[in-house]
Design a protein around this motif. Structure first.
Motif, mmCIF file in Angstrom:
data_model
loop_
_atom_site.group_PDB
_atom_site.id
_atom_site.type_symbol
_atom_site.label_atom_id
_atom_site.label_comp_id
_atom_site.label_asym_id
_atom_site.label_seq_id
_atom_site.Cartn_x
_atom_site.Cartn_y
_atom_site.Cartn_z
ATOM 1 N N LEU A 1 0.830 -1.203 0.000
ATOM 2 C CA LEU A 1 0.000 0.000 0.000
ATOM 3 C C LEU A 1 0.864 1.251 0.000
ATOM 4 O O LEU A 1 0.587 2.212 -0.737
ATOM 5 C CB LEU A 1 -0.926 -0.005 1.218
ATOM 6 N N LEU A 2 1.908 1.265 0.824
ATOM 7 C CA LEU A 2 2.802 2.420 0.884
ATOM 8 C C LEU A 2 3.462 2.665 -0.463
ATOM 9 O O LEU A 2 3.531 3.813 -0.938
ATOM 10 C CB LEU A 2 3.862 2.200 1.958
ATOM 11 N N TYR A 3 3.921 1.590 -1.107
ATOM 12 C CA TYR A 3 4.555 1.746 -2.413
ATOM 13 C C TYR A 3 3.565 2.289 -3.438
ATOM 14 O O TYR A 3 3.901 3.168 -4.242
ATOM 15 C CB TYR A 3 5.120 0.408 -2.892
ATOM 16 N N GLU A 4 2.338 1.783 -3.393
ATOM 17 C CA GLU A 4 1.322 2.225 -4.347
ATOM 18 C C GLU A 4 1.031 3.708 -4.173
ATOM 19 O O GLU A 4 0.982 4.466 -5.145
ATOM 20 C CB GLU A 4 0.037 1.415 -4.150
ATOM 21 N N VAL A 5 0.856 4.129 -2.916
ATOM 22 C CA VAL A 5 0.530 5.533 -2.654
ATOM 23 C C VAL A 5 1.690 6.446 -3.047
ATOM 24 O O VAL A 5 1.491 7.491 -3.682
ATOM 25 C CB VAL A 5 0.160 5.728 -1.170
ATOM 26 N N VAL A 6 2.911 6.069 -2.690
ATOM 27 C CA VAL A 6 4.080 6.886 -3.024
ATOM 28 C C VAL A 6 4.283 6.959 -4.536
ATOM 29 O O VAL A 6 4.681 8.001 -5.073
ATOM 30 C CB VAL A 6 5.343 6.331 -2.326
ATOM 31 N N SER A 7 3.980 5.858 -5.234
ATOM 32 C CA SER A 7 4.155 5.853 -6.693
ATOM 33 C C SER A 7 3.237 6.856 -7.371
ATOM 34 O O SER A 7 3.520 7.312 -8.485
ATOM 35 C CB SER A 7 3.918 4.452 -7.261
ATOM 36 N N TRP A 8 2.130 7.210 -6.696
ATOM 37 C CA TRP A 8 1.227 8.206 -7.276
ATOM 38 C C TRP A 8 1.914 9.555 -7.449
ATOM 39 O O TRP A 8 1.527 10.330 -8.331
ATOM 40 C CB TRP A 8 -0.002 8.389 -6.378
ATOM 41 N N LEU A 9 2.904 9.853 -6.601
ATOM 42 C CA LEU A 9 3.628 11.120 -6.722
ATOM 43 C C LEU A 9 4.306 11.248 -8.081
ATOM 44 O O LEU A 9 4.493 12.359 -8.593
ATOM 45 C CB LEU A 9 4.682 11.234 -5.612
ATOM 46 N N LEU A 10 4.661 10.125 -8.667
ATOM 47 C CA LEU A 10 5.267 10.124 -9.993
ATOM 48 C C LEU A 10 4.226 9.946 -11.081
ATOM 49 O O LEU A 10 4.182 10.706 -12.050
ATOM 50 C CB LEU A 10 6.309 9.001 -10.096
#
Length: 224
Positions: A13-22
């Motif tokens: 979940l953390l990776y998915e949310v952070v990937s949204w920044l890109l």
């Protein structure tokens, strides 16, 4: 073991949310720069395995939802006066966000239905999904422009009002132009007929927005 699975889920979940920044700004840029290509891309990606879909962008419905979430966050940060939210049901941030998501999802839904009807295709969950997904990619910039116009309008000064009106006009003109070109190219329609179909669909979306808003206001009125 359950604890390890929970950690793994949190990690994903953390990776998915952070990937949204890109991927969110990348998806927005591509949708604005070449909306036709993004709509075609949405259709192609749905033919891939679920784990392989939308690897270099955000999925269309999530892109639309996150756009509305960002605007909602800006509204909370810059507009303290919430008196415009009359019905108590919409006074809740979560309910207001859900309302906006449903309302702006009506536009890609109407466009998708109209595309299927022009093609003479059966309308069901399977046939509706590809055009709906593709339409979400252009509905998101449209929703962004319209929603930002509403936020700027509530600043309550003459400059902000002019800027809000200009932003609203640009968003509508861009959306209608993109959809007209898409209808004309994909359905072999003349520009005049394509434009008429798009304008009618947009007006239907606005009517649906007003009907839903009025229904909510009436259900929340005193004595009902």
């Amino acid at each position: 073991m359950d604890f390890m699975r929970l950690l793994k889920s949190i990690e994903e979940l953390l990776y998915e949310v952070v990937s949204w920044l890109l991927f969110y700004p990348l998806t927005m840029w591509r949708a604005l720069r070449d909306p036709d290509k993004m709509m075609r891309y949405a259709n192609v990606e749905l033919s891939d395995e679920v784990d392989e879909q939308y690897q270099d962008t955000m999925s269309p419905p999530m892109f639309l939802l996150l756009t509305l979430l960002i605007v909602h966050g800006l509204e909370l940060g810059f507009i303290s006066d919430r008196s415009w939210v009359a019905p108590s049901m919409l006074a809740s941030d979560s309910n207001l966000l859900i309302f906006r998501a449903v309302v702006f999802s009506v536009f890609p839904l109407l466009m998708a239905v109209k595309l299927l009807r022009f093609r003479g295709a059966r309308i069901d969950r399977a046939t509706l999904k590809p055009p709906f997904y593709s339409q979400c990619y252009v509905a998101a910039p449209f929703a962004l422009g319209v929603s930002l116009a509403g936020v700027v309008w509530r600043v309550h000064n003459s400059t902000a009002s002019v800027a809000a009106l200009l932003l609203l006009v640009v968003a509508i003109v861009w959306y209608v132009a993109v959809e007209t070109r898409w209808f004309a190219r994909n359905l072999d329609l003349g520009l005049g007929r394509a434009l008429l179909s798009v304008v009618v669909s947009v007006l239907q979306g606005v009517a649906a927005m007003l009907i839903v808003g009025t229904a909510i206001a009436l259900t929340q009125a005193p004595g009902t």
